[in-house]
Motif scaffolding. Structure first.
Motif, short mmCIF file in Angstrom:
data_model
loop_
_atom_site.label_atom_id
_atom_site.label_comp_id
_atom_site.label_asym_id
_atom_site.label_seq_id
_atom_site.Cartn_x
_atom_site.Cartn_y
_atom_site.Cartn_z
N LEU A 116 0.83 -1.21 0.00
CA LEU A 116 0.00 0.00 0.00
C LEU A 116 0.86 1.25 0.00
N GLY A 117 1.93 1.23 0.74
CA GLY A 117 2.83 2.37 0.77
C GLY A 117 3.45 2.63 -0.59
N VAL A 118 3.81 1.58 -1.30
CA VAL A 118 4.37 1.73 -2.64
C VAL A 118 3.33 2.31 -3.59
N LEU A 119 2.09 1.85 -3.48
CA LEU A 119 1.03 2.38 -4.33
C LEU A 119 0.81 3.86 -4.05
N GLU A 120 0.83 4.24 -2.79
CA GLU A 120 0.65 5.65 -2.43
C GLU A 120 1.79 6.52 -2.99
N MET A 121 3.01 6.00 -2.94
CA MET A 121 4.14 6.74 -3.50
C MET A 121 4.05 6.85 -5.02
N ALA A 122 3.47 5.84 -5.64
CA ALA A 122 3.38 5.82 -7.11
C ALA A 122 2.26 6.70 -7.63
N LEU A 123 1.30 6.98 -6.80
CA LEU A 123 0.08 7.66 -7.23
C LEU A 123 0.32 8.93 -8.06
N PRO A 124 1.23 9.83 -7.67
CA PRO A 124 1.41 11.06 -8.45
C PRO A 124 1.97 10.82 -9.85
N TYR A 125 2.53 9.63 -10.10
CA TYR A 125 3.23 9.39 -11.36
C TYR A 125 2.46 8.47 -12.31
N LEU A 126 1.33 7.98 -11.85
CA LEU A 126 0.53 7.10 -12.71
C LEU A 126 -0.26 7.93 -13.72
N GLN A 127 -0.33 7.44 -14.95
CA GLN A 127 -1.02 8.18 -15.99
C GLN A 127 -2.35 7.53 -16.33
N GLN A 128 -3.20 8.27 -16.98
CA GLN A 128 -4.51 7.76 -17.39
C GLN A 128 -4.34 6.51 -18.25
N GLY A 129 -5.13 5.49 -17.95
CA GLY A 129 -5.08 4.25 -18.72
C GLY A 129 -4.16 3.20 -18.15
N THR A 130 -3.31 3.58 -17.16
CA THR A 130 -2.39 2.61 -16.57
C THR A 130 -3.15 1.55 -15.79
N ILE A 131 -2.73 0.31 -15.95
CA ILE A 131 -3.28 -0.80 -15.16
C ILE A 131 -2.30 -1.09 -14.03
N VAL A 132 -2.82 -1.19 -12.82
CA VAL A 132 -2.01 -1.50 -11.64
C VAL A 132 -2.45 -2.86 -11.10
N THR A 133 -1.48 -3.72 -10.82
CA THR A 133 -1.79 -5.01 -10.23
C THR A 133 -0.73 -5.34 -9.19
N ASP A 134 -0.94 -6.41 -8.47
CA ASP A 134 0.04 -6.83 -7.46
C ASP A 134 0.18 -8.34 -7.53
N VAL A 135 1.01 -8.91 -6.65
CA VAL A 135 1.21 -10.36 -6.65
C VAL A 135 1.03 -10.93 -5.24
N GLY A 136 0.49 -10.14 -4.31
CA GLY A 136 0.39 -10.55 -2.92
C GLY A 136 -0.63 -11.64 -2.67
N SER A 137 -0.41 -12.39 -1.58
CA SER A 137 -1.30 -13.52 -1.28
C SER A 137 -2.46 -13.15 -0.38
N VAL A 138 -2.63 -11.86 -0.08
CA VAL A 138 -3.82 -11.38 0.63
C VAL A 138 -4.35 -10.18 -0.14
N LYS A 139 -5.65 -10.18 -0.39
CA LYS A 139 -6.19 -9.18 -1.30
C LYS A 139 -7.09 -8.14 -0.65
N GLY A 140 -7.83 -8.51 0.38
CA GLY A 140 -8.91 -7.67 0.89
C GLY A 140 -8.57 -6.20 1.10
N ARG A 141 -7.66 -5.93 2.01
CA ARG A 141 -7.34 -4.54 2.36
C ARG A 141 -6.76 -3.79 1.18
N LEU A 142 -5.89 -4.44 0.40
CA LEU A 142 -5.25 -3.77 -0.73
C LEU A 142 -6.26 -3.41 -1.81
N VAL A 143 -7.14 -4.33 -2.15
CA VAL A 143 -8.15 -4.07 -3.18
C VAL A 143 -9.04 -2.90 -2.76
#
Length: 293
Positions: free
Chosen positions: A76-103
């Protein structure tokens, strides 16, 4: 071409294996790695797991797929840091084995036009770092995706296509169902493996027991060799589902214990036979393991 530029944050075993497959199979023309460990990142470039390394801000410029392959405790911290640099249309995914809180958090924080789809490849090894990465790690594996009603169908189709290029089989699950399922078939086995090893470690005859340990003990406890800090985060993040899985297991263990205590061979054989029959139906889907034998 499904994607032109893929950024992988966290070039360890899973991130590195994804990168190796994407680069060596020419699935994506540009794969950029981001990792706090500069030595690991340089090794990833040397091994061909990424075409180049960069900072998060540099890497995300022009990226149309961002894969978060960091330990689950910092995703989640990485996603928050990435937020200002993501552009329209970008797909974000992860590989973690727990999904609830992150989704839930990802969908709440990402603006319209940036698409989050939870992901979890059902593959891995008991090693860490890009040095253990394998191009064929996902061959024949099930790759879980957890889209929601907010997921854009076109984004899901593109991500499924990429997964198929890895040799894996994409499968969609509700993120709550995902967390419940992996608690039983992934998280609980790790706890049982650790508990079995610790049973030996606390025994007064530990060295004798380890000397006598044969294939059955080694096979059963293989996953106990995994990173303890990584598993700490997984088990605590999926706490309620893991506790439910432990309770289910305790019921079955109690039945077997009672059959032995009461000298009831019928119940004991029934439990062992049921396990034998179900175990025999499990498919061998790890192609790289077959090649290693």
């Amino acid at each position: 071409m499904l994607f032109k530029k893929v950024v992988i944050a966290g070039v360890g075993l899973i991130g590195g294996s994804l990168g190796l497959a994407l680069c060596k199979r020419n699935i994506v023309p540009q794969v950029v790695g981001v990792d706090p460990d500069q030595d690991n990142l340089e090794l990833a470039v040397q091994l061909g797991a990424v075409h180049q390394g960069a900072t998060l801000a540099e890497a995300l410029t022009g990226a149309d797929l961002f894969i978060i392959a960091t330990p689950i405790g910092v995703s989640l911290g990485v996603l928050e840091m990435a937020l200002p640099y993501l552009q329209q249309g970008t797909i974000v995914t992860d590989v973690g084995s727990v999904k609830g809180r992150l989704v839930e958090r990802a969908e709440a924080m990402l603006p319209a036009g940036i698409h989050f789809i939870g992901g979890h490849p059902m593959a891995g090894l008991e090693v860490a770092g890009v040095s253990g990465a394998r191009e064929d790690l996902f061959e024949g594996a099930c790759y879980l995706l957890t889209p929601t009603e907010k997921t854009e169908p076109a984004a899901l189709i593109r991500l499924r296509g990429l997964i198929e290029c890895l040799g894996a089989t994409p499968m969609e699950l509700d993120y709550r169902e995902h967390d419940e399922a992996v608690a039983v078939i992934s998280h609980l086995p790790h706890l049982l493996s650790a508990a079995l090893v610790n049973t030996v470690s606390y025994d007064a005859k530990e060295q004798l027991l380890l000397t006598l340990a044969a294939g059955g003990f080694r096979d059963t406890t293989r996953i106990a060799a995994s990173n303890p800090l990584m598993w700490r985060d997984i088990l605590l993040t999926n706490r309620s589902m893991v506790l439910a899985a432990i309770n289910k297991f305790r019921v079955q263990l109690d039945k077997i214990e009672q059959s032995i205590e009461q000298f009831d061979p019928d119940i004991l054989v029934d439990a062992l036979t049921r396990a034998q029959n179900l175990r025999s139906t499990l498919p061998e889907n790890r192609k790289y393991r077959l090649r290693d034998k």
